[in-house]
Design a protein around this motif. Structure first.
Motif, mmCIF file in Angstrom:
data_model
loop_
_atom_site.group_PDB
_atom_site.id
_atom_site.type_symbol
_atom_site.label_atom_id
_atom_site.label_comp_id
_atom_site.label_asym_id
_atom_site.label_seq_id
_atom_site.Cartn_x
_atom_site.Cartn_y
_atom_site.Cartn_z
ATOM 1 N N UNK A 166 0.864 -1.184 0.000
ATOM 2 C CA UNK A 166 0.000 0.000 0.000
ATOM 3 C C UNK A 166 0.899 1.232 0.000
ATOM 4 N N UNK A 167 1.307 1.697 -1.187
ATOM 5 C CA UNK A 167 2.242 2.828 -1.245
ATOM 6 C C UNK A 167 1.773 4.075 -0.512
ATOM 7 N N UNK A 168 0.474 4.203 -0.264
ATOM 8 C CA UNK A 168 -0.010 5.356 0.495
ATOM 9 C C UNK A 168 0.584 5.392 1.897
ATOM 10 N N UNK A 169 1.024 4.232 2.393
ATOM 11 C CA UNK A 169 1.651 4.190 3.718
ATOM 12 C C UNK A 169 3.013 4.878 3.724
ATOM 13 N N UNK A 170 3.542 5.187 2.558
ATOM 14 C CA UNK A 170 4.780 5.963 2.516
ATOM 15 C C UNK A 170 4.630 7.281 3.257
ATOM 16 N N UNK A 171 3.433 7.838 3.234
ATOM 17 C CA UNK A 171 3.196 9.089 3.965
ATOM 18 C C UNK A 171 3.292 8.868 5.461
ATOM 19 N N UNK A 172 2.920 7.672 5.916
ATOM 20 C CA UNK A 172 3.093 7.348 7.340
ATOM 21 C C UNK A 172 4.577 7.287 7.689
ATOM 22 N N UNK A 173 5.379 6.717 6.793
ATOM 23 C CA UNK A 173 6.824 6.687 7.037
ATOM 24 C C UNK A 173 7.395 8.110 7.071
ATOM 25 N N UNK A 174 6.802 9.019 6.283
ATOM 26 C CA UNK A 174 7.234 10.414 6.317
ATOM 27 C C UNK A 174 6.935 11.057 7.670
ATOM 28 N N UNK A 175 5.915 10.564 8.349
ATOM 29 C CA UNK A 175 5.636 11.052 9.708
ATOM 30 C C UNK A 175 6.536 10.352 10.719
ATOM 31 N N UNK A 176 6.741 9.062 10.526
ATOM 32 C CA UNK A 176 7.560 8.297 11.471
ATOM 33 C C UNK A 176 9.003 8.801 11.505
ATOM 34 N N UNK A 177 9.498 9.283 10.378
ATOM 35 C CA UNK A 177 10.888 9.723 10.367
ATOM 36 C C UNK A 177 11.104 10.899 11.320
ATOM 37 N N UNK A 178 10.064 11.643 11.606
ATOM 38 C CA UNK A 178 10.180 12.788 12.508
ATOM 39 C C UNK A 178 9.779 12.456 13.940
ATOM 40 N N UNK A 179 9.488 11.188 14.204
ATOM 41 C CA UNK A 179 9.045 10.805 15.539
ATOM 42 C C UNK A 179 10.156 11.015 16.562
ATOM 43 N N UNK A 180 9.770 11.444 17.760
ATOM 44 C CA UNK A 180 10.746 11.624 18.834
ATOM 45 C C UNK A 180 11.352 10.302 19.286
#
Length: 241
Positions: free
Chosen positions: A143-157
């Motif tokens: 589900x390539x749309x989950x790439x946007x979730x990875x874009x959020x995860x990369x900034x996770x504390x």
């Protein structure tokens, strides 16, 4: 996100999980070796207690646990993983990770909150790295749309959530989204932690097997932003330009 502030996902009812967990604890517990357990816990910086079961024996026991149980669905995978994570000894977590790796195709994008819980709870490289490459990676590929979730995860504390984002494309080869990979590396290039800096280098080194020129060009252009560790790891297998 502070993992302590996020409620754990609810454990769904699953007769299959009931069977698996009953067999798992019945077979694993008698195989415990306290001497091995002490050494394993020390090696893993006491992130969790261990039973002390050697990997080949543990995998044989796991095969017996799953014998005749059939293919799980996402509900079963969720219940098994979360219930294993509630058990203290690390070998139960390993069982959950191996089970998810085997049956990730049974899970949808809706599994992502469970995965976030797993990588941010009792986290260390021994579970996180497999979850990143073999669970997060296939979920995003499906589900390539989950790439946007990875874009959020990369900034996770939480550094382990960020490490998951960095490593989720580790096995993608030609399917790697290089723009996302390079963008993620730059987003955390100044992170002070060893595990983030190492992950940046590892992700780049792996992609260099597919496109060495792109990686070399990226590293040369970002050398003043990347840590020496990340640069060294990224270029480890590349010959000088």
């Amino acid at each position: 996100m502070d993992p302590a502030a996020a409620p754990a996902p609810a454990v769904p009812d699953s007769p299959l999980a009931d069977t698996v967990l009953a067999r798992l604890t019945e077979l694993y517990a008698p195989a415990a070796d306290p001497v091995r357990a002490e050494g394993a816990a020390a090696y893993m910086k006491h992130i969790a207690p261990f039973l002390g079961i050697p990997t080949p024996q543990r995998r044989a026991l796991s095969k017996a646990v799953l014998a005749g149980t059939g293919r799980p669905d996402e509900r079963d995978c969720t219940a098994i993983a979360l219930r294993c994570w509630r058990l203290p000894e690390r070998e139960y977590h390993y069982f959950a990770v191996d089970h998810l790796r085997r049956y990730v195709s049974c899970c949808s994008s809706g599994f992502l909150p469970v995965l976030h819980h797993l990588v941010s709870t009792i986290p260390w490289w021994d579970t996180v790295d497999t979850l990143a490459a073999h669970v997060a990676g296939p979920l995003v590929a499906a589900d390539p749309a989950l790439g946007r979730a990875m874009d959020r995860w990369i900034d996770d504390d939480d550094l382990w959530v960020a490490r998951t984002a960095l490593l989720h494309q580790l096995r993608y080869k030609e399917a790697t989204d290089a723009d996302r990979l390079f963008r993620h590396c730059l987003r955390r290039a100044d992170h002070p932690d060893f595990f983030i800096r190492k992950a940046i280098g590892w992700a780049l080194r792996e992609y260099a097997k597919t496109d060495p020129t792109a990686v070399r060009d990226f590293v040369e252009g970002a050398r003043d932003r990347l840590s020496p560790l990340s640069v060294r790891e990224a270029l480890k297998n590349l010959s000088p330009a």
